[in-house]
Structure formats: C-alpha cells, structure tokens
Scaffold this motif. Structure first.
Motif, mmCIF file in Angstrom:
data_model
loop_
_atom_site.group_PDB
_atom_site.id
_atom_site.type_symbol
_atom_site.label_atom_id
_atom_site.label_comp_id
_atom_site.label_asym_id
_atom_site.label_seq_id
_atom_site.Cartn_x
_atom_site.Cartn_y
_atom_site.Cartn_z
ATOM 1 N N GLU A 103 38.618 42.278 71.914
ATOM 2 C CA GLU A 103 39.120 43.621 73.120
ATOM 3 C C GLU A 103 39.756 42.692 74.302
ATOM 4 O OE1 GLU A 103 34.178 43.599 73.221
ATOM 5 O OE2 GLU A 103 34.630 45.421 72.523
ATOM 6 N N GLY A 104 40.253 41.224 74.342
ATOM 7 C CA GLY A 104 41.515 41.302 74.724
ATOM 8 C C GLY A 104 42.472 41.790 75.564
ATOM 9 N N LYS A 105 43.848 40.727 75.672
ATOM 10 C CA LYS A 105 44.580 41.244 75.709
ATOM 11 C C LYS A 105 46.059 40.498 74.255
ATOM 12 C CE LYS A 105 43.771 43.372 79.142
ATOM 13 N NZ LYS A 105 44.306 44.009 80.700
ATOM 14 N N TYR A 106 47.571 41.269 74.231
ATOM 15 C CA TYR A 106 48.367 41.245 73.570
ATOM 16 C C TYR A 106 49.262 40.454 74.143
ATOM 17 C CZ TYR A 106 45.022 43.621 70.514
ATOM 18 O OH TYR A 106 44.242 44.180 69.056
ATOM 19 N N PHE A 107 50.024 39.964 73.274
ATOM 20 C CA PHE A 107 51.288 39.818 73.358
ATOM 21 C C PHE A 107 51.903 39.266 72.002
ATOM 22 C CE2 PHE A 107 55.753 37.541 73.874
ATOM 23 C CZ PHE A 107 55.903 37.623 74.997
ATOM 24 N N ILE A 108 53.060 40.454 72.085
ATOM 25 C CA ILE A 108 53.937 40.668 70.604
ATOM 26 C C ILE A 108 55.860 39.905 70.940
ATOM 27 C CG2 ILE A 108 54.832 42.666 69.405
ATOM 28 C CD1 ILE A 108 52.628 43.955 70.397
ATOM 29 N N LEU A 109 55.346 38.908 70.243
ATOM 30 C CA LEU A 109 56.461 37.974 70.002
ATOM 31 C C LEU A 109 57.875 38.447 69.316
ATOM 32 C CD1 LEU A 109 55.130 35.141 67.621
ATOM 33 C CD2 LEU A 109 55.544 34.645 70.427
ATOM 34 N N GLY A 110 57.523 39.820 68.680
ATOM 35 C CA GLY A 110 58.954 40.248 68.404
ATOM 36 C C GLY A 110 59.131 39.649 67.487
ATOM 37 N N GLY A 111 58.763 38.628 66.272
ATOM 38 C CA GLY A 111 59.564 38.190 64.807
ATOM 39 C C GLY A 111 58.615 36.783 64.840
ATOM 40 N N LYS A 112 59.157 35.784 64.056
ATOM 41 C CA LYS A 112 59.291 34.436 64.036
ATOM 42 C C LYS A 112 60.534 33.564 64.297
ATOM 43 C CE LYS A 112 57.414 36.268 59.082
ATOM 44 N NZ LYS A 112 56.386 37.071 59.060
ATOM 45 N N VAL A 113 60.462 32.465 63.839
ATOM 46 C CA VAL A 113 60.875 31.429 63.933
ATOM 47 C C VAL A 113 61.035 30.961 61.961
ATOM 48 C CG1 VAL A 113 61.928 29.226 65.245
ATOM 49 C CG2 VAL A 113 60.117 30.244 66.104
ATOM 50 N N PRO A 114 62.069 31.171 62.008
ATOM 51 C CA PRO A 114 62.289 30.246 60.238
ATOM 52 C C PRO A 114 62.641 28.776 60.640
ATOM 53 C CG PRO A 114 63.796 32.210 60.458
ATOM 54 C CD PRO A 114 63.065 31.839 62.094
ATOM 55 N N ILE A 115 61.822 28.667 59.407
ATOM 56 C CA ILE A 115 61.878 27.284 59.623
ATOM 57 C C ILE A 115 63.364 26.258 59.882
ATOM 58 C CG2 ILE A 115 62.058 24.827 58.215
ATOM 59 C CD1 ILE A 115 59.536 26.472 56.654
ATOM 60 N N LEU A 116 64.846 27.258 58.976
ATOM 61 C CA LEU A 116 65.854 25.859 59.876
ATOM 62 C C LEU A 116 66.090 26.543 61.039
ATOM 63 C CD1 LEU A 116 66.733 25.612 56.863
ATOM 64 C CD2 LEU A 116 66.054 23.937 58.061
ATOM 65 N N GLU A 117 65.854 27.424 61.167
ATOM 66 C CA GLU A 117 66.237 27.602 62.869
ATOM 67 C C GLU A 117 66.316 27.393 64.558
ATOM 68 O OE1 GLU A 117 67.335 31.699 63.828
ATOM 69 O OE2 GLU A 117 68.400 30.278 65.441
ATOM 70 N N LYS A 118 68.033 27.328 64.869
ATOM 71 C CA LYS A 118 68.187 26.000 65.791
ATOM 72 C C LYS A 118 67.598 26.412 67.726
ATOM 73 C CE LYS A 118 69.853 22.047 63.403
ATOM 74 N NZ LYS A 118 69.388 22.902 61.884
ATOM 75 N N ASN A 119 68.015 27.821 67.574
ATOM 76 C CA ASN A 119 67.392 28.828 68.657
ATOM 77 C C ASN A 119 66.392 29.888 68.644
ATOM 78 O OD1 ASN A 119 69.956 27.060 69.851
ATOM 79 N ND2 ASN A 119 71.219 29.333 68.091
ATOM 80 N N PRO A 120 65.007 29.310 68.411
ATOM 81 C CA PRO A 120 64.540 29.936 68.431
ATOM 82 C C PRO A 120 64.478 31.290 69.271
ATOM 83 C CG PRO A 120 63.871 27.643 68.052
ATOM 84 C CD PRO A 120 65.142 27.845 68.509
ATOM 85 N N GLU A 121 64.992 30.975 70.892
ATOM 86 C CA GLU A 121 64.710 32.343 71.381
ATOM 87 C C GLU A 121 65.131 33.026 71.288
ATOM 88 O OE1 GLU A 121 67.614 28.797 72.892
ATOM 89 O OE2 GLU A 121 65.199 28.737 72.474
ATOM 90 N N ASN A 122 66.398 33.206 70.273
ATOM 91 C CA ASN A 122 67.450 34.305 69.707
ATOM 92 C C ASN A 122 65.918 34.862 68.421
ATOM 93 O OD1 ASN A 122 69.163 33.029 71.418
ATOM 94 N ND2 ASN A 122 70.585 32.379 69.025
ATOM 95 N N ARG A 123 65.315 34.849 67.956
ATOM 96 C CA ARG A 123 64.591 35.206 67.235
ATOM 97 C C ARG A 123 62.935 35.707 68.266
ATOM 98 N NH1 ARG A 123 65.902 35.571 62.126
ATOM 99 N NH2 ARG A 123 67.484 33.910 61.440
ATOM 100 N N ILE A 124 62.349 34.766 69.156
ATOM 101 C CA ILE A 124 61.364 35.697 69.619
ATOM 102 C C ILE A 124 61.522 35.098 70.985
ATOM 103 C CG2 ILE A 124 59.434 34.740 67.440
ATOM 104 C CD1 ILE A 124 58.922 32.572 69.806
ATOM 105 N N ARG A 125 60.909 36.059 71.818
ATOM 106 C CA ARG A 125 60.610 36.239 73.449
ATOM 107 C C ARG A 125 59.799 34.965 74.139
ATOM 108 N NH1 ARG A 125 58.169 42.021 71.320
ATOM 109 N NH2 ARG A 125 59.998 43.740 71.903
ATOM 110 N N VAL A 126 60.736 34.398 74.035
ATOM 111 C CA VAL A 126 60.018 33.037 74.853
ATOM 112 C C VAL A 126 60.444 33.294 76.486
ATOM 113 C CG1 VAL A 126 60.739 30.894 74.779
ATOM 114 C CG2 VAL A 126 61.528 31.062 73.463
ATOM 115 N N SER A 127 61.484 33.978 76.740
ATOM 116 C CA SER A 127 60.589 33.934 78.092
ATOM 117 C C SER A 127 59.671 34.162 78.775
ATOM 118 C CB SER A 127 62.494 33.645 79.442
ATOM 119 O OG SER A 127 63.012 35.006 78.299
#
Ligand SMILES: [Zn+2]
Length: 202
Positions: A103-127
């Motif tokens: 019954e709380g609130k949510y935040f949707i990341l928009g994806g996952k960070v694959p293991i070898l990903e160098k730029n996680p901010e391109n994959r999920i909503r970091v900011s």
C-alpha cells in the motif's frame, strides 16, 4: 520491401518476439475483418496522446485530459508515503498491484543494469530516482527486482547509489525475500508468492 515484410520487421522489434512469431501476427491480422484493423490502428494512434509518464513514479498512466502530472497512485492520500518500492517495469507494477500486498508508493526504474554495462544511467532512471528519494516522508525503500543475474546487478547498483542518501536520512533499504524462484521477473509470480516475498523482506 512489401507490407507483409515491413510489418513482420516491426513486430519482431517487440520484446520477446522473434521473426517467426512476428510473421504469425501479420497473418493473423490478415484473417481479421476491417473493423478489428480499424480499431487497432485507431488505438495505436491514440496511445501516445492519451498516456502520460507520471512525474513522481515514472509510470505510464492514462491521462486523456492531460490535467495532471502525477498518476492516481501517487496522488492517493490513503497510500503510505513512507514506503517506496523500486521496480523495473510497468508490467511488474501491474502484477504487484493485482496481488494487493502493498500500500505504499512506487518508483519505476525503466529497465535493468546488465552485468557489463558501463553506463547504467543509460539503462535506468538514475537522476529521477535520486530526486524522488529526497522526499522526506520515506522511511523504507524496498528493492523489488528480478531474481536473475541482471536483476541482482541492478540491485547492487541501486543499493550503492542510494546508501549514502539513505544513511543521511535514516532510510532503511530492504529487498524482497527469496521465496521467489530463480530467473523470475516480477511480472509473473502469483499473489501468494509475492505476499510471502514481501512479508519476508530483509
Ligand atoms: Zn505516479
């Protein structure tokens, strides 16, 4: 390229759909009558116009009049403001809501960070996530991510990202209990499994 091939190419861009399935969709459409195809084309043209992204949880929500920037869940004053569940995708949200365990609130990341990903901010909503947890009501952040290597990598990344901010505001970071079977995306478990995973969060 003819229309059959063009449509096949478009359908094969859908998640989980290969060229063979894509072609089955095309032949399926060819067997439907005109009103089915008209309805489908109309909805395809409408969907982007009718749906907005919530500025708070980043979820897609139906907003035909464009008279609000946040979705009905984020606006709901009966839902607990002190819990924020972080999930990967809108489909996971649908499944967790259906189970009625939370019954709380949510935040949707928009994806996952694959293991070898160098730029996680391109994959999920970091900011956006960092911005969201500035909300001083939050007491607990629940990481509800897939039980597979990319999901676990995402969890590590998000935990590292949030720990300094969470410590500063004494926010507890938990994760769903491991009642969930390995390899699973949160879109799939049934309500009882989710309920146990939620109850046994650590
Ligand atoms: Zn929202």
């Amino acid at each position: 390229m003819n229309t059959i091939n063009k449509l096949t190419e478009l359908f094969s861009k859908f998640p989980g759909i290969g060229p063979r399935q894509a072609k089955r969709f095309v032949y399926f459409l060819l067997t439907r009558n005109a009103s089915f195809l008209e309805e489908l084309s109309r909805l395809l043209l409408e969907i982007k116009k009718e749906v907005s992204t919530c500025e708070s949880c980043m979820r897609f929500f139906s907003n035909p009049l464009h008279n609000t920037k946040v979705c009905e869940i984020c606006r709901d004053s009966n839902r607990h403001n002190d819990m924020l569940m972080i999930i990967e995708r809108d489909a996971d949200f649908e499944n967790i809501e259906k189970s009625k365990i939370y019954e709380g609130k949510y935040f949707i990341l928009g994806g996952k960070v694959p293991i070898l990903e160098k730029n996680p901010e391109n994959r999920i909503r970091v900011s956006q996530l960092k911005e969201r947890i500035k909300d001083e009501n939050i007491k607990e952040i629940i990481l509800a991510l897939s039980v597979n290597p990319d999901g676990e990598n995402t969890e590590r990344y998000v935990r590292e990202l949030l720990t300094p901010l969470a410590e500063k505001d004494s926010i507890k970071i938990t994760m769903l209990g491991r009642g969930l079977s390995t390899g699973i995306e949160l879109e799939y478990p049934d309500s009882d499994t989710l309920k146990n995973a939620f109850k046994n969060r650590t």
